[in-house]
Design a protein around this motif. Structure first.
Motif, mmCIF file in Angstrom:
data_model
loop_
_atom_site.group_PDB
_atom_site.id
_atom_site.type_symbol
_atom_site.label_atom_id
_atom_site.label_comp_id
_atom_site.label_asym_id
_atom_site.label_seq_id
_atom_site.Cartn_x
_atom_site.Cartn_y
_atom_site.Cartn_z
ATOM 1 N N LEU A 321 0.987 -1.375 0.080
ATOM 2 C CA LEU A 321 0.104 -0.330 -0.087
ATOM 3 C C LEU A 321 0.987 1.749 -0.776
ATOM 4 C CD1 LEU A 321 -3.058 -0.915 2.781
ATOM 5 C CD2 LEU A 321 -2.991 -0.296 -0.258
ATOM 6 N N TYR A 322 2.071 1.508 0.364
ATOM 7 C CA TYR A 322 3.240 2.177 0.258
ATOM 8 C C TYR A 322 4.303 1.216 0.214
ATOM 9 C CZ TYR A 322 4.281 1.442 5.312
ATOM 10 O OH TYR A 322 4.151 1.072 6.402
ATOM 11 N N TYR A 323 5.189 2.237 0.254
ATOM 12 C CA TYR A 323 6.630 2.279 -0.071
ATOM 13 C C TYR A 323 7.677 1.604 1.205
ATOM 14 C CZ TYR A 323 11.784 1.580 -1.295
ATOM 15 O OH TYR A 323 12.783 1.053 -1.794
ATOM 16 N N ILE A 324 7.781 0.242 1.506
ATOM 17 C CA ILE A 324 8.618 0.566 3.065
ATOM 18 C C ILE A 324 10.016 -0.075 1.903
ATOM 19 C CG2 ILE A 324 8.751 -1.578 4.530
ATOM 20 C CD1 ILE A 324 5.212 -1.396 4.774
ATOM 21 N N HIS A 325 10.642 -0.032 2.364
ATOM 22 C CA HIS A 325 12.349 -0.073 1.660
ATOM 23 C C HIS A 325 13.197 -1.524 2.494
ATOM 24 C CE1 HIS A 325 15.709 1.440 -0.155
ATOM 25 N NE2 HIS A 325 16.269 0.523 0.522
ATOM 26 N N HIS A 326 12.993 -1.904 1.515
ATOM 27 C CA HIS A 326 14.065 -3.361 2.350
ATOM 28 C C HIS A 326 15.391 -3.368 3.272
ATOM 29 C CE1 HIS A 326 16.157 -6.842 0.958
ATOM 30 N NE2 HIS A 326 16.928 -6.232 1.788
ATOM 31 N N GLY A 327 14.516 -4.086 4.114
ATOM 32 C CA GLY A 327 15.236 -4.274 5.506
ATOM 33 C C GLY A 327 14.278 -3.557 6.877
ATOM 34 N N TRP A 328 13.001 -2.978 6.207
ATOM 35 C CA TRP A 328 12.186 -2.141 7.206
ATOM 36 C C TRP A 328 10.703 -3.193 6.603
ATOM 37 C CZ3 TRP A 328 12.601 2.067 9.871
ATOM 38 C CH2 TRP A 328 13.687 2.680 10.125
ATOM 39 N N THR A 329 10.086 -2.826 7.117
ATOM 40 C CA THR A 329 8.649 -3.367 7.280
ATOM 41 C C THR A 329 7.696 -2.387 7.901
ATOM 42 O OG1 THR A 329 8.716 -4.228 10.255
ATOM 43 C CG2 THR A 329 9.487 -5.591 8.427
ATOM 44 N N ASP A 330 6.429 -2.606 8.089
ATOM 45 C CA ASP A 330 5.250 -1.364 8.530
ATOM 46 C C ASP A 330 5.317 -1.362 10.180
ATOM 47 O OD1 ASP A 330 2.744 0.023 7.971
ATOM 48 O OD2 ASP A 330 1.825 -2.127 8.922
ATOM 49 N N ALA A 331 5.412 -2.754 10.734
ATOM 50 C CA ALA A 331 5.746 -2.387 12.671
ATOM 51 C C ALA A 331 6.798 -1.435 12.411
ATOM 52 C CB ALA A 331 6.035 -3.677 12.387
ATOM 53 N N ALA A 332 8.182 -1.619 11.891
ATOM 54 C CA ALA A 332 9.020 -0.803 11.858
ATOM 55 C C ALA A 332 9.010 1.018 11.399
ATOM 56 C CB ALA A 332 10.679 -0.976 11.645
ATOM 57 N N VAL A 333 8.723 1.139 10.428
ATOM 58 C CA VAL A 333 8.676 1.964 9.946
ATOM 59 C C VAL A 333 7.360 3.293 11.100
ATOM 60 C CG1 VAL A 333 6.808 3.566 8.495
ATOM 61 C CG2 VAL A 333 8.735 1.844 7.859
ATOM 62 N N ARG A 334 6.335 2.399 11.382
ATOM 63 C CA ARG A 334 5.327 3.171 12.529
ATOM 64 C C ARG A 334 5.469 3.323 14.279
ATOM 65 N NH1 ARG A 334 0.736 3.002 10.290
ATOM 66 N NH2 ARG A 334 0.550 2.062 8.411
ATOM 67 N N GLY A 335 6.903 2.372 14.285
ATOM 68 C CA GLY A 335 7.278 2.535 15.986
ATOM 69 C C GLY A 335 8.623 2.875 15.839
ATOM 70 N N PHE A 336 9.356 3.843 14.853
ATOM 71 C CA PHE A 336 10.519 4.533 14.706
ATOM 72 C C PHE A 336 9.313 6.031 14.588
ATOM 73 C CE2 PHE A 336 12.571 7.931 12.134
ATOM 74 C CZ PHE A 336 13.322 7.544 12.633
ATOM 75 N N ARG A 337 8.428 6.527 14.014
ATOM 76 C CA ARG A 337 7.788 7.587 13.673
ATOM 77 C C ARG A 337 6.990 7.189 15.129
ATOM 78 N NH1 ARG A 337 4.694 11.644 13.109
ATOM 79 N NH2 ARG A 337 6.939 12.690 13.879
ATOM 80 N N ARG A 338 6.554 6.215 15.703
ATOM 81 C CA ARG A 338 6.577 7.051 17.395
ATOM 82 C C ARG A 338 7.063 6.782 18.238
ATOM 83 N NH1 ARG A 338 3.717 1.792 17.295
ATOM 84 N NH2 ARG A 338 4.784 0.895 18.624
ATOM 85 N N LYS A 339 8.602 6.107 17.856
ATOM 86 C CA LYS A 339 9.533 6.979 19.185
ATOM 87 C C LYS A 339 9.863 8.082 18.916
ATOM 88 C CE LYS A 339 13.604 5.866 20.648
ATOM 89 N NZ LYS A 339 13.951 5.345 22.480
ATOM 90 N N VAL A 340 10.446 8.684 17.884
ATOM 91 C CA VAL A 340 10.206 10.096 17.387
ATOM 92 C C VAL A 340 9.393 10.518 18.402
ATOM 93 C CG1 VAL A 340 10.787 12.226 15.617
ATOM 94 C CG2 VAL A 340 12.000 9.657 15.502
ATOM 95 N N ARG A 341 8.214 10.530 17.901
ATOM 96 C CA ARG A 341 6.975 11.942 18.380
ATOM 97 C C ARG A 341 6.915 12.247 20.214
ATOM 98 N NH1 ARG A 341 3.439 9.405 15.680
ATOM 99 N NH2 ARG A 341 2.120 8.919 18.055
ATOM 100 N N GLN A 342 7.330 9.908 20.731
ATOM 101 C CA GLN A 342 7.479 10.485 21.902
ATOM 102 C C GLN A 342 8.362 11.125 22.231
ATOM 103 O OE1 GLN A 342 7.149 6.024 22.556
ATOM 104 N NE2 GLN A 342 5.024 6.280 23.230
ATOM 105 N N GLN A 343 9.782 11.194 21.962
ATOM 106 C CA GLN A 343 11.005 11.431 22.041
ATOM 107 C C GLN A 343 10.719 13.127 22.287
ATOM 108 O OE1 GLN A 343 14.578 9.399 21.521
ATOM 109 N NE2 GLN A 343 15.220 11.302 21.075
ATOM 110 N N ASN A 344 10.380 13.518 20.616
ATOM 111 C CA ASN A 344 10.541 15.078 20.819
ATOM 112 C C ASN A 344 9.403 15.612 22.110
ATOM 113 O OD1 ASN A 344 11.610 15.203 18.444
ATOM 114 N ND2 ASN A 344 10.183 15.357 17.401
ATOM 115 N N ILE A 345 8.071 14.916 22.229
ATOM 116 C CA ILE A 345 7.377 15.348 24.024
ATOM 117 C C ILE A 345 8.150 15.099 25.025
ATOM 118 C CG2 ILE A 345 5.622 14.904 24.900
ATOM 119 C CD1 ILE A 345 4.401 14.066 22.375
ATOM 120 N N ALA A 346 8.990 14.504 25.069
ATOM 121 C CA ALA A 346 9.647 14.186 25.765
ATOM 122 C C ALA A 346 10.579 15.144 26.365
ATOM 123 C CB ALA A 346 9.899 12.477 26.298
ATOM 124 N N ILE A 347 12.118 15.345 25.249
ATOM 125 C CA ILE A 347 12.601 16.419 25.114
ATOM 126 C C ILE A 347 11.356 18.056 25.709
ATOM 127 C CG2 ILE A 347 14.094 17.846 23.555
ATOM 128 C CD1 ILE A 347 14.601 15.029 22.574
#
Ligand code: SF4
Length: 365
Positions: A321-347
């Motif tokens: 449904l959308y582009y996922i780079h070799h070595g990445w997964t849908d879960a990794a893409v979402r997990g990364f995004r979530r982590k960045v968002r949480q971390q930005n709020i924490a900072i």
């Protein structure tokens, strides 16, 4: 001649349409150029009737994955004004001209800057917009000397060109530089010096931002001083390379902190869902937490991707449904995004390391 400028109905929230990131500056420049020639110019954002019958309709394009809206707009105005010449320009048209011609065969396709850049030196007439903006867009350079694999800049604007000064263009108290690699301009120190001392007619100084990341190889200690002195807001350091570059990124961050920028001001730009693995990207994220700076993450999509059906949020999506780079997964893409968002709020909230806000609850990880 009557010219209709069209910004297609891109999926931009209404409140963001006039945000400096999304202003159709290419159309505004072309419109300003034609007004000076004495042409009638009108801008439409979306699909609406024009107050005059246009002789030419200029449709802009943005990211390649927003091409559907471009062709919808071209077809709409071609149907509404069959005798008008339809022309499509902008980023998608420049990167994928064949695709553009195939899907809108009735249209002329403009690759690169409009008519070889004739509108580049014309002061932008912001009255083309119905709203009054408190900022203005400036280009002190075009193109980029570097050739990063994921970037379209050097394909669209293959020649790196630059100005010696931007003073004659300044008319508003807030400037937004749209340069792709601002610090690569050989005259940048002089330009920043000029901005530092410049005053508007009412005696007001100006502040400025740069839409793109700062090239950390060019962010010297002296430049950091100049950035602060010229009242740059929210400096963003580009960190597209591997984790092993961390000491140079840290040095750039320290240089910015040394001249007075704080944790709420500094950002690190990084592209994910690309060559670096999820594990390596998470190490970069952790480094930013140590340095207490926020991240602007950019999900990679191939330049030739004409669609992007990524749906933000926690719910998984099927492959394809959308582009996922070799070595990445849908879960990794979402997990990364979530982590960045949480971390930005924490900072932003100055939480101690290891603490995050998730929903309303604070948790230890
Ligand atoms: S330095 Fe930035 S603008 Fe230049 S090619 Fe790389 S990503 Fe693109």
């Amino acid at each position: 001649m009557n010219i209709l400028l069209v910004e297609p109905d891109f999926p931009i929230a209404d409140k963001s349409r006039n945000h400096s990131h999304f202003l159709p500056i290419g159309l505004l420049k072309i419109g300003s150029y034609h007004r000076r020639l004495g042409d009638g110019v009108h801008l439409i954002r979306g699909l609406k009737e024009c107050p005059f019958t246009p002789d030419r309709v200029l449709v802009t394009s943005l990211f390649t994955y927003w091409s559907r809206q471009v062709h919808e707009a071209a077809a709409f105005y071609h149907g509404l004004y069959p005798s008008a010449e339809i022309e499509i320009g902008g980023i998608y048209a420049s990167l994928m001209p064949e695709d553009c011609r195939r899907r809108s065969p009735f249209a002329r396709v403009q690759v690169g800057l409009y008519r070889g850049g004739c509108a580049e030196t014309v002061p932008v007439d912001y009255t083309i917009l119905p709203e009054n903006l408190e900022y203005q867009i400036i280009h002190a350079s075009r193109g980029c000397k570097r050739h990063c694999a994921f970037c379209g800049t050097w394909r669209i604007e293959p020649k790196f060109t630059y100005k010696k000064t931007v003073l004659p263009e300044i008319e508003k108290p807030r400037l937004v530089f749209y340069d792709n690699n601002l610090l690569a301009n050989p005259h940048i120190d002089r330009i920043l010096d000029e901005v530092a001392t410049f005053r508007l007619g009412n005696g007001r100084s100006v502040t400025w931002e740069c839409q793109s990341g700062l090239d950390l190889r060019l962010l010297t200690a002296e430049r950091a001083v100049l950035l602060e002195r010229s009242r740059m807001k929210y400096p963003r350091v580009a960190w597209d390379g591997p984790y092993s570059d961390w000491s140079r990124v840290k040095q750039a961050v320290q240089r910015l902190k040394a001249v007075g920028y704080g944790r709420k001001d500094i950002f690190v730009f990084m592209i994910y869902n690309h060559a670096l693995s999820y594990v390596e990207m998470m190490k970069k994220v952790d480094a930013c937490r140590r340095w207490r700076v926020r991240i602007i993450d950019c999900r990679y999509r191939p330049l030739e991707a004409a669609e992007d059906n990524y749906r933000p949020g926690p719910r998984p999506q099927q492959p394809g449904l959308y582009y996922i780079h070799h070595g990445w997964t849908d879960a990794a893409v979402r997990g990364f995004r979530r982590k960045v968002r949480q971390q930005n709020i924490a900072i932003l909230l100055d939480l101690p390391r290891g603490r995050y806000i998730r929903g309303c609850e604070q948790r230890k990880v």
